[in-house]
Design a protein around this motif. Structure first.
Motif, PDB file in Angstrom:
ATOM      1  N   LEU A   1      10.058  29.692  61.487  1.00 24.22           N
ATOM      2  CA  LEU A   1       9.304  28.962  62.303  1.00 24.22           C
ATOM      3  C   LEU A   1       7.968  29.562  62.619  1.00 24.22           C
ATOM      4  O   LEU A   1       7.211  29.025  63.266  1.00 24.22           O
TER       5      LEU A   1
ATOM      6  N   ASP B   1       2.808  32.756  67.120  1.00 24.34           N
ATOM      7  CA  ASP B   1       2.019  32.989  66.057  1.00 24.34           C
ATOM      8  C   ASP B   1       0.492  33.338  66.471  1.00 24.34           C
ATOM      9  O   ASP B   1      -0.034  34.089  65.859  1.00 24.34           O
TER      10      ASP B   1
ATOM     11  N   ALA C   1       4.694  31.897  61.169  1.00 24.54           N
ATOM     12  CA  ALA C   1       4.234  32.142  59.848  1.00 24.54           C
ATOM     13  C   ALA C   1       4.137  33.523  59.489  1.00 24.54           C
ATOM     14  O   ALA C   1       3.916  34.066  58.641  1.00 24.54           O
ATOM     15  N   TYR C   2       4.050  34.366  60.890  1.00 19.54           N
ATOM     16  CA  TYR C   2       3.895  35.599  60.893  1.00 19.54           C
ATOM     17  C   TYR C   2       5.222  36.444  60.778  1.00 19.54           C
ATOM     18  O   TYR C   2       5.070  37.589  60.921  1.00 19.54           O
ATOM     19  N   TYR C   3       6.224  35.839  60.903  1.00 18.81           N
ATOM     20  CA  TYR C   3       7.654  36.542  60.732  1.00 18.81           C
ATOM     21  C   TYR C   3       8.510  36.260  59.684  1.00 18.81           C
ATOM     22  O   TYR C   3       8.660  35.042  59.257  1.00 18.81           O
TER      23      TYR C   3
END
Lengths: 205, 217
Positions: free
Chosen positions: B149, B88, B151-153
């Motif tokens: 798990l 992240d 925040a960006y995926y």
């Protein structure tokens, strides 16, 4: 064993453990969500005094809430999933808070991060859908892009496209305490009674 | 190609990977980030190790007894970049990404390439036998996790990453199984003369793995 082996081994192990401990906040978190939670609980975060407008078109700022706690969530009005569930929950929290009579009043604030689609009309429609009435439950949007960026940054909200025209964001209910600081992250899946309880508890200094 | 040319090529590849459009493209998907960009960066470190082999300082070659400090550094480095929070941060913050771009070649690929030749065959087998199931287990965890798990995926990207890791683990496991039991390339064992008394082909001697696992020391 050769010369220099033990010092090199000690250096590598020490540096490795230190790096892992640093990145996991002492082996307590492995995700950025966990790190955010821990950080906020340790040090409540001051928030920027961002200008917003609500579903009735009234301008206000985050600082206006000082002196009373407020539960904040982030939404976009076209959201089909989590925001709807949160909207229902917020509605119940509102009922609980206003029905209790005694004790401090909890205000609710739903902030849209979708300035392209969420004009005053859209905020109004969303508010009507869940029975939100200003000023106790404002459906609001930041007045400008820099305000939005500052809000997302300080609350630690990450918004990414969901690949179908909508958004995905790390959802939580944010408790802003009477000092205007982000004090707790609450589980959005928690029952509304619990949300209301935690908000009331946090509002007592 | 001479050594300077090789070093130049490694530096060039590193810079190309750092180019913003390519970086964003590779880091935009969790599976690509984990199974393309990260291995490429480690691979550049391996190439660097090949290029400077024999030129490393004498004290370092001596202190890296049996490759132990080197391989432990590799274990720490790979563990760090398996943390979802680290992924992240690399996406969110270019400075953190720079740490990734430096540490994966220099603190994972390079020590792996230098220490591997110093490790005893059983030590290498230990590393493989640990690494492959761990890869599969992490893939399984990604599939089983009900929440995101990173925040960006997205959750579907997380599942794809999980499947990708499992496929890689199964492929590596199969290859390594063949290498450990039959030899690599597989013809190696078949090329041996058959034993006279039973007519069956003898396997390679216990613990003496065939190349490339055989120690070069």
């Amino acid at each position: 064993m050769t010369r220099g082996f033990l010092p090199l081994l000690a250096l590598v192990v020490t540096a490795g453990v230190a790096a892992l401990a640093w990145e996991t906040e002492g082996f307590r978190v492995v995700t950025s969500a966990g790190a955010r939670q821990l950080d906020i609980e340790r040090r409540p975060r001051p928030l920027p005094d961002v200008r917003l407008f609500d579903q009735d078109g009234h301008a206000f700022s985050l600082g206006d809430y000082k002196g009373r706690p407020v539960l904040v969530d982030f939404i976009y009005t076209r959201c089909p999933t989590i925001c709807s569930a949160l909207g229902d929950d917020f509605h119940r929290v509102m009922d609980l808070a206003s029905g209790s009579g005694s004790g401090p009043q909890i205000d609710l604030l739903s902030i849209s991060f979708d300035p392209v689609n969420d004009d005053r009309e859209a905020l109004k429609l969303y508010g009507d859908r869940y029975g939100a009435t200003a000023p106790h439950w404002r459906i609001a949007a930041p007045a400008d892009a820099s305000g939005l960026a500052a809000l997302l940054q300080s609350f630690g909200v990450v918004v990414i496209p969901d690949g179908m025209g909508g958004f995905i964001h790390n959802s939580a209910v944010y408790l802003v305490d009477a000092h205007g600081r982000l004090a707790r992250l609450l589980d959005p899946d928690a029952p509304p009674q619990l949300l209301a309880q935690q908000a009331v508890k946090a509002s007592v200094p | 190609m001479n050594n300077n040319g090789r070093l130049l090529l490694i530096a060039g590849a590193w810079l190309i990977l750092w180019l913003r459009p390519l970086r964003i493209a590779l880091e935009g998907d969790m599976a690509v980030h984990m199974t393309v960009q990260v291995p490429l960066l480690i691979g550049l470190g391996l190439l660097l190790a090949v290029s400077i082999r024999g030129q490393e300082p004498h004290w370092l070659a001596e202190a890296d007894w049996l490759g132990i400090p080197g391989i432990i550094l590799v274990i720490f480095g790979t563990s760090f970049w398996m943390l979802p929070r680290a992924l992240d941060s690399a996406v969110a913050d270019p400075w953190f990404d720079a740490i990734k771009f430096l540490s994966l070649p220099l603190l994972v690929g390079l020590p792996l390439g230098l220490s591997w030749r110093r490790m005893p065959p059983l030590g290498r087998a230990f590393i493989w036998a640990n690494f492959i199931p761990k890869l599969g287990a992490i893939g399984g965890l990604y599939l089983a996790a009900p929440t995101r798990l990173c925040a960006y995926y997205r959750l579907d990207q997380q599942a794809t990453a999980g499947w990708t890791l499992i496929v890689i683990a199964v492929a590596l496991g199969t290859l390594w199984f063949i290498a450990a039991f039959v030899g690599w390339p597989p013809q190696h064992a078949a090329a041996r003369p058959p034993s006279r008394d039973t007519g069956s082909k003898p396997g390679p001697p216990l613990l003496a793995l065939p190349p490339p696992y055989a120690s070069s020391r």
